[in-house]
Design a protein around this motif. Structure first.
Motif, PDB file in Angstrom:
ATOM      1  N   ALA A  12       1.214  -1.140   0.162  1.00 15.83           N
ATOM      2  CA  ALA A  12       0.156   0.047  -0.046  1.00 15.83           C
ATOM      3  C   ALA A  12       0.646   1.481  -0.027  1.00 15.83           C
ATOM      4  O   ALA A  12       0.478   2.397   1.012  1.00 15.83           O
ATOM      5  CB  ALA A  12      -0.917   0.001   1.043  1.00 15.83           C
ATOM      6  N   SER A  13       2.207   1.438  -0.637  1.00 12.33           N
ATOM      7  CA  SER A  13       2.845   1.840  -0.786  1.00 12.33           C
ATOM      8  C   SER A  13       2.464   3.962  -1.851  1.00 12.33           C
ATOM      9  O   SER A  13       2.477   4.722  -1.863  1.00 12.33           O
ATOM     10  CB  SER A  13       3.979   1.867  -1.011  1.00 12.33           C
ATOM     11  OG  SER A  13       4.091   1.604  -2.747  1.00 12.33           O
ATOM     12  N   GLY A  14       1.497   3.204  -3.011  1.00 16.21           N
ATOM     13  CA  GLY A  14       0.790   4.083  -3.712  1.00 16.21           C
ATOM     14  C   GLY A  14       1.624   4.719  -4.233  1.00 16.21           C
ATOM     15  O   GLY A  14       1.504   5.782  -5.842  1.00 16.21           O
ATOM     16  N   GLN A  15       3.044   3.412  -4.910  1.00 21.88           N
ATOM     17  CA  GLN A  15       3.618   4.233  -5.472  1.00 21.88           C
ATOM     18  C   GLN A  15       3.295   3.812  -7.177  1.00 21.88           C
ATOM     19  O   GLN A  15       3.715   4.865  -8.490  1.00 21.88           O
ATOM     20  CB  GLN A  15       5.618   3.770  -5.620  1.00 21.88           C
ATOM     21  CG  GLN A  15       5.777   4.000  -4.171  1.00 21.88           C
ATOM     22  CD  GLN A  15       6.751   5.287  -4.340  1.00 21.88           C
ATOM     23  OE1 GLN A  15       6.786   5.864  -5.165  1.00 21.88           O
ATOM     24  NE2 GLN A  15       5.796   6.254  -3.425  1.00 21.88           N
ATOM     25  N   CYS A  16       2.502   2.883  -7.266  1.00 20.40           N
ATOM     26  CA  CYS A  16       2.617   2.860  -8.531  1.00 20.40           C
ATOM     27  C   CYS A  16       0.990   3.363  -8.906  1.00 20.40           C
ATOM     28  O   CYS A  16       1.381   4.355 -10.325  1.00 20.40           O
ATOM     29  CB  CYS A  16       1.360   0.506  -9.093  1.00 20.40           C
ATOM     30  SG  CYS A  16       0.088   1.216  -7.994  1.00 20.40           S
ATOM     31  N   VAL A  17       0.394   4.027  -8.032  1.00 21.53           N
ATOM     32  CA  VAL A  17      -0.776   5.126  -8.457  1.00 21.53           C
ATOM     33  C   VAL A  17       0.021   6.173  -9.466  1.00 21.53           C
ATOM     34  O   VAL A  17      -0.099   7.397 -10.009  1.00 21.53           O
ATOM     35  CB  VAL A  17      -1.753   5.212  -7.094  1.00 21.53           C
ATOM     36  CG1 VAL A  17      -2.753   6.108  -7.453  1.00 21.53           C
ATOM     37  CG2 VAL A  17      -2.284   4.135  -7.118  1.00 21.53           C
ATOM     38  N   MET A  18       1.017   6.544  -8.042  1.00 18.05           N
ATOM     39  CA  MET A  18       1.716   7.732  -8.448  1.00 18.05           C
ATOM     40  C   MET A  18       2.711   7.726 -10.337  1.00 18.05           C
ATOM     41  O   MET A  18       2.639   8.688 -11.702  1.00 18.05           O
ATOM     42  CB  MET A  18       2.860   8.247  -7.605  1.00 18.05           C
ATOM     43  CG  MET A  18       1.852   9.039  -6.309  1.00 18.05           C
ATOM     44  SD  MET A  18       3.282   9.708  -5.067  1.00 18.05           S
ATOM     45  CE  MET A  18       4.313   8.150  -4.546  1.00 18.05           C
ATOM     46  N   ALA A  19       2.910   6.448 -10.130  1.00 25.37           N
ATOM     47  CA  ALA A  19       3.484   6.211 -11.932  1.00 25.37           C
ATOM     48  C   ALA A  19       2.824   6.444 -13.452  1.00 25.37           C
ATOM     49  O   ALA A  19       2.813   6.480 -14.183  1.00 25.37           O
ATOM     50  CB  ALA A  19       4.662   4.575 -11.358  1.00 25.37           C
ATOM     51  N   ALA A  20       1.230   5.478 -12.184  1.00 23.99           N
ATOM     52  CA  ALA A  20       0.572   4.893 -13.839  1.00 23.99           C
ATOM     53  C   ALA A  20      -0.861   5.120 -13.026  1.00 23.99           C
ATOM     54  O   ALA A  20      -1.488   3.769 -13.574  1.00 23.99           O
ATOM     55  CB  ALA A  20       0.495   3.752 -14.117  1.00 23.99           C
ATOM     56  N   PRO A  21      -1.246   6.693 -12.947  1.00 25.81           N
ATOM     57  CA  PRO A  21      -2.930   7.006 -12.477  1.00 25.81           C
ATOM     58  C   PRO A  21      -4.286   5.916 -13.511  1.00 25.81           C
ATOM     59  O   PRO A  21      -5.046   5.623 -12.766  1.00 25.81           O
ATOM     60  CB  PRO A  21      -2.393   7.712 -12.226  1.00 25.81           C
ATOM     61  CG  PRO A  21      -1.990   9.133 -13.483  1.00 25.81           C
ATOM     62  CD  PRO A  21      -0.578   7.979 -13.362  1.00 25.81           C
ATOM     63  N   ASP A  22      -3.310   6.059 -14.188  1.00 28.28           N
ATOM     64  CA  ASP A  22      -4.883   5.483 -15.248  1.00 28.28           C
ATOM     65  C   ASP A  22      -4.592   3.944 -15.181  1.00 28.28           C
ATOM     66  O   ASP A  22      -5.663   3.031 -15.664  1.00 28.28           O
ATOM     67  CB  ASP A  22      -4.233   6.012 -16.832  1.00 28.28           C
ATOM     68  CG  ASP A  22      -4.769   7.634 -17.256  1.00 28.28           C
ATOM     69  OD1 ASP A  22      -5.379   8.386 -16.366  1.00 28.28           O
ATOM     70  OD2 ASP A  22      -3.889   7.911 -17.900  1.00 28.28           O
ATOM     71  N   VAL A  23      -3.869   3.293 -15.024  1.00 28.77           N
ATOM     72  CA  VAL A  23      -3.885   1.463 -14.890  1.00 28.77           C
ATOM     73  C   VAL A  23      -4.122   1.494 -13.371  1.00 28.77           C
ATOM     74  O   VAL A  23      -5.123  -0.024 -13.222  1.00 28.77           O
ATOM     75  CB  VAL A  23      -2.196   1.547 -15.258  1.00 28.77           C
ATOM     76  CG1 VAL A  23      -2.404  -0.603 -15.180  1.00 28.77           C
ATOM     77  CG2 VAL A  23      -2.188   1.666 -16.310  1.00 28.77           C
ATOM     78  N   PHE A  24      -3.467   2.213 -12.276  1.00 25.39           N
ATOM     79  CA  PHE A  24      -3.616   1.416 -11.156  1.00 25.39           C
ATOM     80  C   PHE A  24      -4.538   2.716 -10.406  1.00 25.39           C
ATOM     81  O   PHE A  24      -4.988   3.580 -10.194  1.00 25.39           O
ATOM     82  CB  PHE A  24      -2.449   1.660 -10.242  1.00 25.39           C
ATOM     83  CG  PHE A  24      -1.032   0.726 -10.724  1.00 25.39           C
ATOM     84  CD1 PHE A  24      -1.338  -1.005 -10.458  1.00 25.39           C
ATOM     85  CD2 PHE A  24      -0.721   0.721 -11.509  1.00 25.39           C
ATOM     86  CE1 PHE A  24      -0.607  -1.863 -11.447  1.00 25.39           C
ATOM     87  CE2 PHE A  24       0.007  -0.254 -12.480  1.00 25.39           C
ATOM     88  CZ  PHE A  24       0.122  -1.823 -12.397  1.00 25.39           C
ATOM     89  N   ASP A  25      -5.276   1.684  -9.339  1.00 20.15           N
ATOM     90  CA  ASP A  25      -5.558   2.986  -8.146  1.00 20.15           C
ATOM     91  C   ASP A  25      -5.360   2.079  -6.515  1.00 20.15           C
ATOM     92  O   ASP A  25      -4.711   1.110  -6.278  1.00 20.15           O
ATOM     93  CB  ASP A  25      -7.355   3.004  -7.695  1.00 20.15           C
ATOM     94  CG  ASP A  25      -7.647   4.168  -7.888  1.00 20.15           C
ATOM     95  OD1 ASP A  25      -6.971   5.016  -6.587  1.00 20.15           O
ATOM     96  OD2 ASP A  25      -8.676   4.518  -7.793  1.00 20.15           O
ATOM     97  N   GLN A  26      -6.053   2.966  -5.049  1.00 19.03           N
ATOM     98  CA  GLN A  26      -6.146   2.548  -4.136  1.00 19.03           C
ATOM     99  C   GLN A  26      -7.425   1.971  -3.431  1.00 19.03           C
ATOM    100  O   GLN A  26      -7.999   2.850  -3.562  1.00 19.03           O
ATOM    101  CB  GLN A  26      -5.001   3.169  -3.163  1.00 19.03           C
ATOM    102  CG  GLN A  26      -3.991   3.037  -3.571  1.00 19.03           C
ATOM    103  CD  GLN A  26      -2.893   3.972  -2.653  1.00 19.03           C
ATOM    104  OE1 GLN A  26      -2.432   4.973  -3.376  1.00 19.03           O
ATOM    105  NE2 GLN A  26      -1.986   3.345  -1.571  1.00 19.03           N
TER     106      GLN A  26
END
Length: 65
Positions: A12-26
């Motif tokens: 749950a670090s959120g790094q993926c959401v910051m890098a690819a917000p169209d692909v990942f959410d939390q």
């Protein structure tokens, strides 16, 4: 390219959401990642590769093809 997210490994670090917000959410309750696009558009590939690189839990995998 297909994206695989190993939800139990997610920290749950959120790094993926910051890098690819169209692909990942939390998730709202615990911050664990949610995969929005299993097969993202080609213009998002670089963002997804960045998300893989910055994920501290190595919970994201790419399957080419």
């Amino acid at each position: 390219m297909r994206v695989e997210l190993d939800v139990p490994k997610c920290v749950a670090s959120g790094q993926c959401v910051m890098a690819a917000p169209d692909v990942f959410d939390q998730r709202d309750d615990d911050g664990v990642a949610i995969l929005l696009e299993e097969r993202p558009a080609e213009e998002l590939f670089d963002d997804v590769r960045e998300a893989v690189a910055v994920c501290p839990a190595a919970a994201i995998q790419l399957v080419e093809g």
